[in-house]
Every structure is written in C-alpha cells, then in structure tokens.
Design an enzyme around this catalytic site. Structure first.
Site, PDB file in Angstrom:
ATOM      1  N   HIS A  11       0.843  -1.190   0.000  1.00 38.21           N
ATOM      2  CA  HIS A  11       0.000   0.000   0.000  1.00 38.21           C
ATOM      3  C   HIS A  11       0.882   1.244   0.000  1.00 38.21           C
ATOM      4  CE1 HIS A  11      -3.134  -2.659   2.202  1.00 38.21           C
ATOM      5  NE2 HIS A  11      -3.399  -2.643   0.920  1.00 38.21           N
ATOM      6  N   TYR A  30       3.934   0.457   4.848  1.00 34.11           N
ATOM      7  CA  TYR A  30       4.537  -0.643   5.616  1.00 34.11           C
ATOM      8  C   TYR A  30       3.678  -1.907   5.633  1.00 34.11           C
ATOM      9  CZ  TYR A  30       6.066   3.950   7.066  1.00 34.11           C
ATOM     10  OH  TYR A  30       6.427   5.272   7.056  1.00 34.11           O
ATOM     11  N   HIS A  31       3.068  -2.218   4.467  1.00 31.37           N
ATOM     12  CA  HIS A  31       2.215  -3.398   4.345  1.00 31.37           C
ATOM     13  C   HIS A  31       2.674  -4.313   3.207  1.00 31.37           C
ATOM     14  CE1 HIS A  31      -1.250  -0.694   6.088  1.00 31.37           C
ATOM     15  NE2 HIS A  31      -0.395  -1.060   7.014  1.00 31.37           N
ATOM     16  N   PRO A  32       3.951  -4.591   3.042  1.00 32.02           N
ATOM     17  CA  PRO A  32       4.384  -5.439   1.921  1.00 32.02           C
ATOM     18  C   PRO A  32       3.944  -6.882   2.102  1.00 32.02           C
ATOM     19  CG  PRO A  32       6.238  -5.034   3.386  1.00 32.02           C
ATOM     20  CD  PRO A  32       5.107  -4.179   3.883  1.00 32.02           C
TER      21      PRO A  32
END
Length: 539
Positions: A293, A472-474
């Site tokens: 995201h 920070y949503h990999p």
C-alpha cells in the site's frame, strides 16, 4: 547437536502465534529463532513510542528500497521489526482484518479453506475486544481496544467532516461492511502496546517445551536430499546448527522469508547460479509478486489547538509523560492514527479501494529524516492521509549476493500501472473535498502540503509521486496457490517442491488485502499452525 520438533524462524506477528499454538499441547518441542532482541523496552511498550523506534537500528531492520521511477526516483525507507514481536512491536497498532471479499478472492484463486467464512472463526479466536463492536471476538489472547474516548477533539471533527463529504459513519471496520468513516480499533491494553509477542509469545515462553533464542540470524536452511532438516544461524559471531524432527517454519515476513529461501537454494535457478548459490529447487516465483500500500498526507495549518500544542513544548511533553506514567492514559497511550475509514475513489467502483487516516497533529519534515511524532510542528496543524487498498503494481525482493548479512534488493515498482495512478489522483481530490466541508473549512488556515498552487492533474500526480511512500504493508513475495509454476506455497502453506518446509507469514498472501496487514498476519499464523498440527499426525 540440538534437535526440536519444530523450528520457527522469526518471532513476528505470525511467528509468535505459531509458537503459541504449536506448543499449547505440550507434546511438541518448539524453537523460535529471532534475529533481534528483547521487546521489553520502554518505547516499544509505550504506544506512541513507535516514533522513536522508527529509526532505531536496535529494533528495526531499517531497509531502504531501490530508487523508484514511480516515486520520482526516491529510495523509499522500509522499517521492519527486528525484535520479539517483529513489526507488531513497532507498528501503529491499527487493527483491521481486511474486507470479507479479500479472503473470498484468496479462496477463489484455488486456495480452499481461506475464504472469509473459513478465516472469520480464526480471527475471532484471537481477539479480546473491550468495546461495543459485536464483530470482534471476546476472551482471546489479543486485546483490541476501543480508544475513541482518548481521541483529540480535532480527530472527531475530521470524522464529522468526512461524513459531510459523503461517507457514512462506520463504528466497526471489522464488521460486515468496511466502507465508511469512524474510529480505528487498536491493539493496546491498559495503555500499553499489545504486540504479538505480548499476546502470544510471552505466554508460550513460560512453557518448558518452548525455547527462544534472540540475536540469532538464520543464514541457511539445511537439506537432506529434498527434505529440510535444519538451519544454520549466527549468534555472537559464531555459527550454530539446529535440527528439526518435523518441520521448519519460516515466519520472517515478506522481506526476510524470500531472502532466506534464495540463500538456501530455493528460487530462480539462473539467478541463484549467477550468485554462486547451489540450487535445491527451481522456483522463479520466489521474491516476485510484491504488493504494498502506498500513502500520502495532505497537511493543514489550523486555527484551533491540535496535538502539536500538547506534544511540542517541554511542559506539554512533561504533562503527557506524567499522565502516561501515572495513569497509562493520554496521547502517548494510543496511535497517532485517531480515526479514518475506507472510501471509493470513484463512485462507480463496486467496493472501497482507499483508506483514510486522520492525524490530529502535523510533522512537516523530509520522509527520510527523523520521524518527530513526539516533537511535531510548532503551530496548530493536522494531516489527512490516505493509502490505496488494492494496487495493481507489483515489484520484487531478491538477494544481491550469497552473503546472508547483505540486505536484499527491494524493488517496489510503485505507481507502475495507469490504474494505480488514476485512482490515486481521484483519491487526493477527495481529500480536498473533505477539507472543503463546512466543518473543516472553518478550522483550516491554509493547506501546507501540497499547497493551494498545486491544482492541475499533472501537478497533483507529480506531487504524489514525489511525496508518497510505503505504509509498511508489503506482502505476497512467496504467495500461496495450487500451481507450483505461479506460487511458492500450496494452500496448506507447504513450500512447493520440497518437504518439511512451510511458510507462515504475510509473504504467502495470494494478493494484498484492504487495510492494515497485522491482523491478517496473526490470522495466518493461527490458521497455519492448525494446518501444521493436522499434518503432524501423519508423521
């Protein structure tokens, strides 16, 4: 040489849950190897302390992505937890499961057992909610708090303004309907962070069948023929080896899991040979299909007090600190994201594709500088942030060399599709629609970023390429699927082509979910552990 039934690599959001579930019966010996150290640190346990851990190498991998053309050539900063609890020990604590449709899509891509009806009971088994929302579970290990009474008044004004802009009020983003605006639920308890380590790993560590070794950097998976048999790790400068009687379970996350697979000989055969790594199994999907995201903030100067006036001056810090230390309350006891929601950037879309974040303070500093959450701007200010929920751009994460201590190469390929650019353009225009509502317009002195001069579509696109970055949503670098040619693990999370090796973390997501990923990571941990225990009867 020591041997355990199960070796878990990584103690993050998923790994902590896996350790607790696999050890609960007392029948299995469990080893957890964590590259970082203890989570018992003040700025880890204090919720707003993540402003300090954001650039703290003692608890953070502090990765840097490659310069990205989609981000105007910026090399984006990627913090990741290097500590017990992983990124759940340094994140913003927003608890969002994801939209029901996300998990139905997982199921429909050939992954039976991963639809929303399948995973909902797993979510509820984890949760212990203290608020009025009926959708969340009660009595589970993970406390989820309703902190709306602690919100700054300005945050509540932002929620009101979003309703004036056309969004419905939604008190529970984890219910049947995700779209709307309202308060976020947070993973806190008693004014302290409720990380995966606090909820799951710490209780498990009291059991005699659980061993946790910190400062243990796993460098290679060992194989006997086609079966994963043990791991090598470095601790205090010395190399050690441990063996697994049943399974090795990788819970290193979207970055470290594909890195370890490639270092161990599982990945694209040509790439591995070129780097001098002996090939164990050829799978070109390892490290591919990266999704994330992307977020941006619009920042405003206000004519009413914000959290800036509370957290900027020394006396304000003192009062907030005393309130926290004495009462475990106040602004230091919750997240900076005080409400938000989900909306459709285009009304013709079938479902929400954007997430809002309301922050009752402002920090006009470069993204690669210190993150001054505890030292905001000296004037009244606030930010409205957003991130895309369903991007179509994909990137990759691969090792640079056979050196396990060298950080991998992170290539996000942000905004590399016309779809992602078009929906972000629509979304930032909606932010200005919120700012123009009667409630907001009377509170705003000026738009500081990007500023009123930025008006045309090309200017808005240039701005969000320049200022956007990861939220920070990999996920998805070892994605789940039935076809070994298109995935890394099968629907039971077993690595294709080898035995005794499973992956249980965000890297297995078939595609990215709508919203923050920490809740879904813990759900995958719990469901993955169920699959391990079911299969363990076959040994």
């Amino acid at each position: 040489m020591r041997s355990f039934d199960f070796i878990i690599v990584g103690s993050g959001s998923a790994g902590s849950v896996v350790a607790e579930r696999l050890s609960a019966s007392g029948r299995h010996s469990v080893l957890v190897l964590e590259a970082g150290g203890s989570d018992r640190r003040f700025f880890v346990t204090m919720p707003l302390g993540y402003g300090k851990t954001f650039y703290d190498k003692s608890v953070n991998w502090m990765y840097r992505a490659e310069p990205d053309p989609g981000l105007d050539g910026n090399a984006d900063y990627w913090p990741r937890g290097k500590v017990l609890g992983g990124s759940s020990s340094i994140n913003a604590m927003v608890y969002v499961r994801g939209a029901p449709e996300d998990f139905d899509e997982w199921r429909d891509r050939g992954n039976p057992g991963w639809g929303y009806a399948d995973v909902l009971p797993v979510f509820r088994s984890l949760e212990d909610h203290d608020g009025p929302a009926q959708s969340l579970g009660k009595g589970g290990p993970l406390h989820v708090s309703d902190c709306s009474k602690l919100f700054h008044p300005l945050a509540n004004q932002l929620i009101k303004a979003a309703q004036e802009a056309g969004l419905a009020y939604n008190p529970d983003f984890n219910g049947a309907r995700q779209e709307g605006v309202g308060p976020f639920q947070l993973t806190t308890k008693g004014g302290r962070r409720m990380s995966a380590a606090r909820a799951f790993l710490r209780p498990a560590m009291k059991r005699p069948n659980v061993t946790v070794i910190t400062q243990a950097m796993v460098t290679r998976i060992l194989f006997e023929g086609n079966r994963a048999s043990g791991v090598e790790f470095i601790r205090n400068g010395e190399s050690e080896t441990v063996m697994a009687g049943r399974e090795i379970i990788l819970c290193g996350g979207t970055i470290n899991t594909p890195q370890l697979l490639e270092l161990s000989g599982i990945g694209d055969a040509t790439r591995l040979r070129d780097l001098g790594v002996a090939v164990v199994h050829d799978n070109a999907q390892v490290g591919e299909n990266l999704q994330d995201h992307l977020g941006i903030n619009y920042t405003y100067r206000a004519n009413v007090p914000s959290l800036n006036q509370m957290l900027r001056p020394w006396w304000g810090k003192t009062l907030a600190g005393m309130e926290y230390l004495l009462l475990r309350s106040g602004p230091l006891s919750i997240s900076m994201n005080q409400g938000g929601g989900f909306f459709r950037s285009d009304p013709s879309r079938k479902r929400a594709n954007m997430q809002l974040y309301f922050q009752a303070f402002s920090t006009l500093v470069p993204k690669n500088g210190e993150r001054p959450i505890l030292t905001p701007d000296p004037w009244p200010g606030f930010s409205i942030g957003l991130s895309n929920c369903r991007p179509t751009s994909t990137g990759s994460i691969h090792i640079r060399s056979s050196n396990p201590l060298e950080p991998p190469r992170i290539v996000p390929n942000a905004f590399s599709t016309n779809h992602d650019v078009a929906e972000m353009l629509d979304a930032v225009k909606f932010l200005r629609k919120i700012a123009a509502t009667p409630t907001m317009s009377k509170l705003i002195v000026e738009e500081l970023l990007p500023g009123a001069a930025c008006r045309r579509d090309d200017e808005l696109i240039t701005d969000f390429r320049r200022r956007s970055g990861t939220v920070y949503h990999p996920v998805s670098t070892c994605r789940m699927g039935p076809d070994p040619a298109q995935s890394v693990v099968d629907p039971r999370l077993r690595v294709h082509g080898v035995e005794g090796l499973r992956i249980i973390d965000c890297s297995v997501f078939p595609n990215i979910i709508s919203g923050n990923t920490n809740a879904a990571a813990m759900m995958v941990g719990a469901k993955g552990a169920e699959l391990v225990l079911e299969d363990s009867d076959k040994y």
